[in-house]
Design an enzyme around this catalytic site. Structure first.
Site, PDB file in Angstrom:
ATOM      1  N   GLU A 188     -11.396  60.063  40.908  1.00  0.00           N
ATOM      2  CA  GLU A 188     -12.578  59.911  40.057  1.00  0.00           C
ATOM      3  C   GLU A 188     -12.973  58.437  39.918  1.00  0.00           C
ATOM      4  O   GLU A 188     -14.023  58.118  39.384  1.00  0.00           O
ATOM      5  CB  GLU A 188     -12.331  60.542  38.672  1.00  0.00           C
ATOM      6  CG  GLU A 188     -11.282  59.855  37.804  1.00  0.00           C
ATOM      7  CD  GLU A 188      -9.848  60.266  38.137  1.00  0.00           C
ATOM      8  OE1 GLU A 188      -9.551  60.545  39.319  1.00  0.00           O
ATOM      9  OE2 GLU A 188      -9.014  60.259  37.215  1.00  0.00           O
ATOM     10  N   SER A 238       0.336  58.830  42.639  1.00  0.00           N
ATOM     11  CA  SER A 238       1.535  58.259  42.010  1.00  0.00           C
ATOM     12  C   SER A 238       2.673  59.284  41.955  1.00  0.00           C
ATOM     13  O   SER A 238       2.446  60.495  42.029  1.00  0.00           O
ATOM     14  CB  SER A 238       1.188  57.802  40.592  1.00  0.00           C
ATOM     15  OG  SER A 238       0.791  58.927  39.835  1.00  0.00           O
ATOM     16  N   CYS A 293       0.071  51.844  49.260  1.00  0.00           N
ATOM     17  CA  CYS A 293       1.382  52.473  49.058  1.00  0.00           C
ATOM     18  C   CYS A 293       2.393  51.906  50.028  1.00  0.00           C
ATOM     19  O   CYS A 293       3.586  52.070  49.843  1.00  0.00           O
ATOM     20  CB  CYS A 293       1.285  53.968  49.224  1.00  0.00           C
ATOM     21  SG  CYS A 293       0.913  54.441  50.904  1.00  0.00           S
TER      22      CYS A 293
HETATM   23  P1  NAD Z   1      -2.814  58.795  40.539  1.00  0.00           P
HETATM   24  O1  NAD Z   1      -1.575  59.580  40.640  1.00  0.00           O
HETATM   25  O2  NAD Z   1      -3.194  58.216  39.219  1.00  0.00           O
HETATM   26  O3  NAD Z   1      -4.071  59.728  40.972  1.00  0.00           O
HETATM   27  C1  NAD Z   1      -4.008  60.538  42.108  1.00  0.00           C
HETATM   28  C2  NAD Z   1      -4.839  61.790  41.843  1.00  0.00           C
HETATM   29  O4  NAD Z   1      -4.270  62.524  40.761  1.00  0.00           O
HETATM   30  C3  NAD Z   1      -6.276  61.487  41.469  1.00  0.00           C
HETATM   31  O5  NAD Z   1      -7.133  62.370  42.174  1.00  0.00           O
HETATM   32  C4  NAD Z   1      -6.317  61.710  39.973  1.00  0.00           C
HETATM   33  O6  NAD Z   1      -7.549  62.209  39.535  1.00  0.00           O
HETATM   34  C5  NAD Z   1      -5.231  62.735  39.734  1.00  0.00           C
HETATM   35  N1  NAD Z   1      -4.568  62.550  38.429  1.00  0.00           N
HETATM   36  C6  NAD Z   1      -4.425  61.391  37.731  1.00  0.00           C
HETATM   37  N2  NAD Z   1      -3.739  61.612  36.583  1.00  0.00           N
HETATM   38  C7  NAD Z   1      -3.444  62.936  36.573  1.00  0.00           C
HETATM   39  C8  NAD Z   1      -2.725  63.774  35.655  1.00  0.00           C
HETATM   40  N3  NAD Z   1      -2.193  63.297  34.515  1.00  0.00           N
HETATM   41  N4  NAD Z   1      -2.585  65.079  35.969  1.00  0.00           N
HETATM   42  C9  NAD Z   1      -3.104  65.586  37.097  1.00  0.00           C
HETATM   43  N5  NAD Z   1      -3.816  64.833  37.997  1.00  0.00           N
HETATM   44  C10 NAD Z   1      -3.969  63.533  37.737  1.00  0.00           C
HETATM   45  O7  NAD Z   1      -2.760  57.685  41.682  1.00  0.00           O
HETATM   46  P2  NAD Z   1      -3.765  56.472  41.942  1.00  0.00           P
HETATM   47  O8  NAD Z   1      -3.576  55.463  40.868  1.00  0.00           O
HETATM   48  O9  NAD Z   1      -5.140  56.976  42.199  1.00  0.00           O
HETATM   49  O10 NAD Z   1      -3.190  55.918  43.324  1.00  0.00           O
HETATM   50  C11 NAD Z   1      -2.157  54.977  43.408  1.00  0.00           C
HETATM   51  C12 NAD Z   1      -0.817  55.642  43.652  1.00  0.00           C
HETATM   52  O11 NAD Z   1      -0.872  56.427  44.842  1.00  0.00           O
HETATM   53  C13 NAD Z   1       0.297  54.639  43.889  1.00  0.00           C
HETATM   54  O12 NAD Z   1       1.459  55.089  43.236  1.00  0.00           O
HETATM   55  C14 NAD Z   1       0.500  54.661  45.403  1.00  0.00           C
HETATM   56  O13 NAD Z   1       1.774  54.280  45.836  1.00  0.00           O
HETATM   57  C15 NAD Z   1       0.233  56.098  45.684  1.00  0.00           C
HETATM   58  N6  NAD Z   1      -0.131  56.303  47.082  1.00  0.00           N
HETATM   59  C16 NAD Z   1       0.784  56.881  47.902  1.00  0.00           C
HETATM   60  C17 NAD Z   1       0.499  57.052  49.242  1.00  0.00           C
HETATM   61  C18 NAD Z   1       1.495  57.674  50.170  1.00  0.00           C
HETATM   62  O14 NAD Z   1       1.118  58.053  51.273  1.00  0.00           O
HETATM   63  N7  NAD Z   1       2.758  57.801  49.801  1.00  0.00           N
HETATM   64  C19 NAD Z   1      -0.733  56.629  49.750  1.00  0.00           C
HETATM   65  C20 NAD Z   1      -1.656  56.055  48.873  1.00  0.00           C
HETATM   66  C21 NAD Z   1      -1.339  55.906  47.533  1.00  0.00           C
END
Ligand code: NAD
Length: 509
Positions: A188, A238, A293
């Site tokens: 979002e 995350s 990541c």
């Molecule tokens: P995030 O977990 O906050 O969000 C990811 C998704 O989950 C989003 O679409 C968001 O809307 C949704 N979300 C957020 N909070 C939520 C909740 N409480 N309940 C359900 N859904 C929820 O992650 P971010 O901040 O957008 O991205 C950064 C993170 O992603 C870092 O930890 C990074 O390491 C990780 N990442 C991992 C990879 C990989 O391949 N391992 C790749 C890119 C990013």
């Protein structure tokens, strides 16, 4: 009835649409969020948090479309992705510009974000070579066994903010090319480039209902995890949210893969090529403002390499901070004010925990962008487990320097960290590199390569706490994720076949 005045009818800033049944539609939600340019705080657009009815409509459309899409010939599916890759190439500059405006990374890095996704689209265009079953002739007398890899049905993808082009492209092209239909829930925080990619996907020929997009946060994600008509979920984000998604989705009987957070270490051996190593680590630690990541967040300096701390600091100082749109900029802003507060808060924690702040990137001067979420490269030395800056994923341009006497000590440090996304070694010794690849317990390894993200001939293979689910996204592994293997054992009789009578055993006779 007169039309409303333009000022009332048209929203002040554009509204991001939902994609349901082949149409980009305005949400009826009462909950919206601003999409903000992180270099200027300008509001670029507003994104809705889709209502339960809208999410149900997207899934229903995908379910209906699956009936015909699953039977579409392989060549017809593949040709859509051939066209799609061409459209992405033709629109590369526009896609990168949208991405930089909403996410902050530099324009060349935004092109890289789109390009790494484009590679997966190219891969999807060769789906005919990938979705092949197996056949064994004469497993018993006159009996053959073969497998079919059939699509699952409606699959869903949930993506993070940091690669708003690449990560959606890890997901829906492979799912759709293998015969599934899809519901995507982008971040979002920066859904605009994702939506432009979806427009191009429709232009390439993806039929109505095969690709749908809903927006939102926690409620939308939970609705996807709970929906009985969704068969599989691919999540990237995350560790906290990914663990929740994995548990909730699998409890509901779905297949799930969750690629999650990281703490990527690089070992620096004293025999490494110094200039190459410093360049590689500066790029991998501070590029994209550390919001990858696979960013290197800890460098473990071994033996004499412990004397290189001033060189790391000098190299980091050469990087230029600024808006991602400005030429020559290396490090753009963090995605949001919340991210800025979290990263600067962790820097304060690092000082309080006793690490040595070798380079303080807080509050850099960026003329013309005084409101931007900028943090310049920051380096700590003397970092140890137990400090917040070591134990937590900072996701900002902060490099922690740790030290070790020997390669064994460095490997032990990395193996005792719970994360397993990526790691690297810098050395001129083949023997040290081989020892590292054998003994390190991390799923993606670079040898003099700082960000070893595999191309789609392979799969992204993060491990341990960075991954839940057995199969990776894209590449060969994801074919198994998005298909159900059916194993068929067959026998045909002709008139000359002599009856063997009743077989009451389990053996094939
Ligand atoms: P995030 O977990 O906050 O969000 C990811 C998704 O989950 C989003 O679409 C968001 O809307 C949704 N979300 C957020 N909070 C939520 C909740 N409480 N309940 C359900 N859904 C929820 O992650 P971010 O901040 O957008 O991205 C950064 C993170 O992603 C870092 O930890 C990074 O390491 C990780 N990442 C991992 C990879 C990989 O391949 N391992 C790749 C890119 C990013």
């Amino acid at each position: 009835m007169s039309a409303l005045p333009a000022s009332v009818a048209a929203p002040a800033v554009p509204h991001v649409k939902l994609l349901i049944d082949g149409k980009f539609v305005e949400s009826r939600s009462s909950e919206w969020r601003d999409i903000v340019n992180p270099a200027t705080q300008e509001v670029l657009a507003r994104v809705p948090f889709a209502t339960p009815d809208e999410i149900n409509a997207a899934v229903a459309s995908a379910k209906a479309a699956f009936k015909t899409w699953r039977k579409t010939p392989i060549g017809a599916r593949a040709r859509i992705f051939l066209k799609y890759q061409q459209l992405i190439r033709e629109n590369m500059a526009e896609l990168a510009a949208i991405l930089t405006a909403e996410q902050g990374k530099t324009l060349p890095d935004a092109e890289g974000d789109v390009f790494r996704g484009l590679e997966v689209v190219e891969h999807a265009a060769s789906i005919g070579n990938l979705q092949l079953g197996e056949l064994a002739n004469n497993v018993a007398s006159g009996v053959d066994t073969y497998t079919l890899l059939q699509p699952l049905g409606v699959c869903a993808g949930i993506t993070p903010f940091n690669f708003p082009a690449m990560i959606p492209l890890w997901m829906f092209p492979m799912a759709i090319a293998t015969g599934n239909t899809f519901v995507l829930k982008p971040s979002e925080q920066d859904p605009m480039v994702t939506m432009r990619l979806c427009e191009l996907a429709l232009e390439a020929g993806i039929p109505p209902g095969v690709l749908n997009v809903v927006h939102g946060g926690e409620a939308a994600v939970n609705a996807i995890c709970d929906h009985p008509d969704i068969q599989a979920i691919s999540f990237v984000g995350s560790t906290k949210v990914g663990t929740h998604v994995y548990n909730r989705a699998t409890l509901n009987g779905k297949r799930a893969q969750c690629m999650m957070g990281a703490k990527n270490h690089a070992i620096v051996m004293p025999d490494a090529n110094k200039e190459q190593t410093l360049n590689a680590l500066a790029g991998a630690s501070f590029g994209a403002a550390g919001q990858r990541c696979m960013a290197v967040s800890v460098a473990v300096l071994v033996g004499e390499a412990r004397n290189w701390i001033p060189d790391f600091v000098e190299k980091a100082k050469t990087l230029k901070i600024g808006a991602g749109t400005d030429k020559g900029v290396d490090v753009g802003p963090l995605v949001s004010c919340a991210a800025y507060d979290r990263v600067t808060g962790l820097i304060e924690r690092g000082v309080a925990d006793g690490a040595t702040l070798e380079l303080d990137g807080r509050k850099p001067t960026v003329p013309g962008y005084e409101k931007g979420n900028f943090v310049a490269p920051t380096i700590f030395s003397g970092v140890k487990p137990g400090m917040a800056i070591y134990d937590q994923e900072i996701f900002g341009p902060v490099l922690c320097l740790a030290s070790a006497e020997t390669i064994d000590e460095a490997i032990a440090l990395i193996n005792s960290n719970p994360n397993g996304n990526g790691t690297a070694i810098f050395t001129q010794s083949g023997a040290a590199a081989r020892r590292f690849q054998e003994d390190i317990d991390v799923g993606q390894i670079g040898i003099n390569v700082p960000i070893p993200v595999p191309v789609p001939l392979f799969s992204f293979s993060g491990s341990r706490a960075s991954k839940l689910g057995d199969l990776g996204p894209y590449g060969k592994q994801v074919i198994l994720f998005y298909t159900q293997t059916k194993t068929i054992t067959e026998r045909w009789f002709d008139d000359s076949t002599v009856s063997q009578g009743v077989n009451t055993t389990i053996s094939l006779k």
